[in-house]
Design an enzyme around this catalytic site. Structure first.
Site, PDB file in Angstrom:
ATOM      1  N   HIS A 115     -71.721 -59.292  34.347  1.00  0.00           N
ATOM      2  CA  HIS A 115     -71.411 -60.408  35.228  1.00  0.00           C
ATOM      3  C   HIS A 115     -72.078 -61.694  34.762  1.00  0.00           C
ATOM      4  O   HIS A 115     -72.214 -62.631  35.546  1.00  0.00           O
ATOM      5  CB  HIS A 115     -71.861 -60.091  36.661  1.00  0.00           C
ATOM      6  CG  HIS A 115     -71.109 -58.967  37.283  1.00  0.00           C
ATOM      7  ND1 HIS A 115     -71.728 -57.929  37.941  1.00  0.00           N
ATOM      8  CD2 HIS A 115     -69.779 -58.701  37.341  1.00  0.00           C
ATOM      9  CE1 HIS A 115     -70.816 -57.079  38.388  1.00  0.00           C
ATOM     10  NE2 HIS A 115     -69.621 -57.527  38.036  1.00  0.00           N
ATOM     11  N   HIS A 116     -72.501 -61.745  33.495  1.00  0.00           N
ATOM     12  CA  HIS A 116     -73.167 -62.970  33.035  1.00  0.00           C
ATOM     13  C   HIS A 116     -72.206 -64.160  33.098  1.00  0.00           C
ATOM     14  O   HIS A 116     -72.633 -65.298  33.245  1.00  0.00           O
ATOM     15  CB  HIS A 116     -73.724 -62.791  31.621  1.00  0.00           C
ATOM     16  CG  HIS A 116     -72.705 -62.818  30.529  1.00  0.00           C
ATOM     17  ND1 HIS A 116     -71.842 -61.752  30.291  1.00  0.00           N
ATOM     18  CD2 HIS A 116     -72.391 -63.757  29.602  1.00  0.00           C
ATOM     19  CE1 HIS A 116     -71.067 -62.050  29.266  1.00  0.00           C
ATOM     20  NE2 HIS A 116     -71.372 -63.264  28.828  1.00  0.00           N
ATOM     21  N   LYS A 121     -63.064 -59.585  32.778  1.00  0.00           N
ATOM     22  CA  LYS A 121     -61.694 -59.458  32.277  1.00  0.00           C
ATOM     23  C   LYS A 121     -61.562 -58.178  31.478  1.00  0.00           C
ATOM     24  O   LYS A 121     -62.433 -57.848  30.674  1.00  0.00           O
ATOM     25  CB  LYS A 121     -61.368 -60.664  31.376  1.00  0.00           C
ATOM     26  CG  LYS A 121     -59.941 -60.697  30.864  1.00  0.00           C
ATOM     27  CD  LYS A 121     -59.029 -61.295  31.899  1.00  0.00           C
ATOM     28  CE  LYS A 121     -57.569 -61.248  31.467  1.00  0.00           C
ATOM     29  NZ  LYS A 121     -56.984 -59.899  31.567  1.00  0.00           N
ATOM     30  N   LYS A 145     -66.631 -58.322  22.697  1.00  0.00           N
ATOM     31  CA  LYS A 145     -65.461 -58.966  22.095  1.00  0.00           C
ATOM     32  C   LYS A 145     -65.292 -60.391  22.608  1.00  0.00           C
ATOM     33  O   LYS A 145     -65.043 -61.333  21.843  1.00  0.00           O
ATOM     34  CB  LYS A 145     -64.216 -58.124  22.410  1.00  0.00           C
ATOM     35  CG  LYS A 145     -62.926 -58.644  21.800  1.00  0.00           C
ATOM     36  CD  LYS A 145     -61.719 -57.885  22.333  1.00  0.00           C
ATOM     37  CE  LYS A 145     -61.781 -56.417  22.039  1.00  0.00           C
ATOM     38  NZ  LYS A 145     -60.528 -55.714  22.461  1.00  0.00           N
ATOM     39  N   ASP A 150     -66.213 -66.392  21.979  1.00  0.00           N
ATOM     40  CA  ASP A 150     -66.543 -67.522  22.865  1.00  0.00           C
ATOM     41  C   ASP A 150     -65.510 -67.716  23.969  1.00  0.00           C
ATOM     42  O   ASP A 150     -65.158 -68.851  24.318  1.00  0.00           O
ATOM     43  CB  ASP A 150     -66.706 -68.824  22.066  1.00  0.00           C
ATOM     44  CG  ASP A 150     -67.977 -68.833  21.238  1.00  0.00           C
ATOM     45  OD1 ASP A 150     -69.022 -68.403  21.759  1.00  0.00           O
ATOM     46  OD2 ASP A 150     -67.926 -69.250  20.062  1.00  0.00           O
ATOM     47  N   LYS A 157     -62.891 -53.033  32.505  1.00  0.00           N
ATOM     48  CA  LYS A 157     -61.798 -52.124  32.140  1.00  0.00           C
ATOM     49  C   LYS A 157     -61.524 -51.213  33.318  1.00  0.00           C
ATOM     50  O   LYS A 157     -62.422 -50.931  34.130  1.00  0.00           O
ATOM     51  CB  LYS A 157     -62.166 -51.282  30.918  1.00  0.00           C
ATOM     52  CG  LYS A 157     -60.961 -50.835  30.115  1.00  0.00           C
ATOM     53  CD  LYS A 157     -60.373 -51.987  29.310  1.00  0.00           C
ATOM     54  CE  LYS A 157     -59.261 -51.524  28.398  1.00  0.00           C
ATOM     55  NZ  LYS A 157     -58.827 -52.613  27.514  1.00  0.00           N
ATOM     56  N   SER A 416     -54.454 -64.040  27.213  1.00  0.00           N
ATOM     57  CA  SER A 416     -54.660 -63.812  28.647  1.00  0.00           C
ATOM     58  C   SER A 416     -55.540 -64.911  29.248  1.00  0.00           C
ATOM     59  O   SER A 416     -55.335 -65.334  30.390  1.00  0.00           O
ATOM     60  CB  SER A 416     -55.311 -62.444  28.876  1.00  0.00           C
ATOM     61  OG  SER A 416     -54.366 -61.409  28.734  1.00  0.00           O
TER      62      SER A 416
END
Length: 525
Positions: A115-116, A121, A145, A150, A157, A416
């Site tokens: 949650h940084h 996603k 990834k 960046d 997931k 995305s």
């Protein structure tokens, strides 16, 4: 039995077999014989792999890569531990009423690794081998990834443990909508919280069902509700270029590396894609699009491997023809234009000769039991985790260079990200600027020529496209190329500077970026 097995491994062979042990032995678990002999890639349902001769689970693989890369960073041990562990995971069951009226219980998962940065996603997977350890591994890999490229998300997931091939369209829709409802109730979906996308077994239709379910509940209170998922149909907030994005990203990455002097020297290949030979495992959304772009750039697609069949032609396969065949027949069985066709064991075509092997299907496709037989110069990972730790070590010993998944297959999540931005902005890229760009180009032309622009004089429709402003797909392709090429060059430079593999360089850079974020923001309480 476990202790006796361990004793037998270190040479204690004088154990007298009891009747019970004899019965176990008859079922293939005799003392001194590893249960992995039957299925070398099998793993226990729970806990780590304890057999030292077996390949680690996917989750263990990700953590092993993390630990290797951590040695190349200047991050403290306690912060490394915090970054590595998964923040939140849920497992829950949902009822599915089958078409025949019977009730089936499906197990569902969602992992939010870090949650940084918010939202988190990651994809949504429908497969009968989905497990809590798999989604945790994939969520962690997604964090690294995204940080490596960046892209300002944390990793996540999720999925449902069932094989959609065995269910009707209506059953899949009901399962998808109930899964979305449960995620919403638990705070695991939303444009500012957690944004699922497509993955194995899911597609645009699945994502549109998820979006429709969420917006039906929260749409009146959340103006950005459409951004709760990505990979949707265009009419439902999707974006041009999303379908081909992962395959296009694979192409961009391979193209960039095959034009890098240091890389091609290490791989012992000539420069460029033209004339290079490729074998692709998995011919879905990633493999088929990668094949298209590589073929267009002069690449030769020698072989294609699917789960039930594989085809090979030394002179190259007609990509458009095999795409049409696959759409019509759902398989490559009986494909008429192949020199070689394999049905009994399609995966052995991984071992055929080529310049670049692209595993774009499932995890752990290249492992310690087949890596020694590979005859390629480069492994370009289009899937998540297709090469095991031991498999990669064998490849390195053979001089095979690996372009890892965390760098190469990030095209899908990159686009995305563009789709999510489009949903928040409520306008598609290029819509506000396209006409202005066209007019600006014409005015510049008129200024230079000193006369009014004449379409026919300029060359008619054939050349008039040169004045066209950028459409959404042009901006998507351009943005994807910028991020992919910038990322892969950054990590290749890091690999040269650190004298390590491209994978370790990517992991190390990602770890440093997440650690620096925490150092700057501090840890809340």
């Amino acid at each position: 039995l476990y202790l006796l097995n361990m004793l037998s491994k270190i040479g204690f062979q004088t154990v007298k077999k009891s009747k019970a042990i004899t019965e176990v032995a008859s079922r293939g678990m005799a003392l001194g014989v590893s249960k992995w002999d039957k299925d070398p890639l099998a793993t226990p349902k729970f806990g780590p792999v304890t057999d030292e001769e077996a390949e680690p689970r996917f989750l263990e693989m990700v953590k092993m890569h993390f630990d290797k890369a951590a040695k190349y960073t200047h991050v403290s041990a306690d912060l490394l531990k915090y970054i590595k562990e998964c923040d939140t995971m849920i497992r829950f069951n949902i009822p599915l009423q089958r078409d025949d009226g019977s009730l089936e219980i499906l197990t569902c998962y969602r992992a939010q690794h870090s949650h940084h940065k918010l939202p988190v996603k990651g994809g949504t997977r429908y497969a009968d081998n989905v497990s809590i350890s798999e989604v945790e591994a994939l969520a962690g890999l997604m964090t690294y990834k995204l940080a490596a490229a960046d892209i300002p998300f944390g990793g996540a997931k999720g999925g449902i443990r069932f094989n959609p091939r065995n269910y009707s369209r209506g059953e899949i829709e009901r399962a998808t909508r109930r899964y979305t409802l449960e995620l919403a109730k638990k705070g695991f979906i939303g444009a500012s919280i957690d944004v699922p996308g497509p993955d194995m077994g899911t597609d645009q239709q699945t994502m549109t069902w998820m979006k429709d379910t969420y917006t039906s509940i929260y749409g009146d209170r959340d103006i950005n509700a459409e951004g709760c998922v990505t990979g949707k149909f265009l009419r439902h907030g999707g974006i041009h270029g999303r379908n081909e994005s992962t395959g296009l990203g694979v192409y961009y990455g391979i193209r960039e590396m095959l034009n890098n002097d240091d890389f091609i020297a290490k791989a012992k290949l000539s420069k460029g894609i033209e004339g290079k030979t490729f074998i692709i495992q998995g011919f879905g959304a990633v493999g088929s699009w990668a094949a298209k772009f590589l073929k267009k750039d002069g690449g030769i697609i020698r072989g294609v491997i699917e789960w039930d069949s594989a085809i090979y032609n030394s002179k190259g396969l007609d990509v458009e023809d095999i795409i049409k065949w696959k759409e019509q027949h759902k398989t490559f069985k009986n494909y008429p234009h192949a020199e070689k066709l394999e049905i009994a064991n399609p995966q052995k075509f991984l071992e055929l000769e080529c310049d670049v092997l692209i595993p774009a299907a499932v995890e752990r496709s290249i492992h310690k039991f087949n890596a020694k037989n590979l005859k390629c110069r480069v492994v370009a990972e289009g899937a998540n985790g297709p090469t095991t730790v031991w498999g990669e070590e064998i490849c390195e010993e053979k001089g095979i260079v690996n372009i890892p998944d965390m760098i190469l297959n990030s095209g899908g999540v990159t686009v995305s990200y563009f789709e999510w931005l489009k949903n928040l902005q409520h306008v598609s890229a290029g819509k506000l600027t396209r006409r202005w760009e066209e007019q600006s180009k014409r005015h510049l032309y008129e200024f230079i020529k000193g006369k009014k622009f004449d379409k026919e004089e300029f060359g008619g429709d054939d050349h008039y496209d040169d004045f066209r402003g950028a459409k959404e797909i042009d901006i998507v392709y351009s943005g994807l190329e910028e991020i992919m090429c910038g990322s892969i060059n950054e990590h290749w430079k890091g690999a040269l500077d650190k004298n390590c593999s491209l994978r370790i360089s990517g992991f190390a850079t990602a770890i440093e970026k997440v650690a620096n974020f925490y150092k700057e923001s501090g840890i809340l309480f």
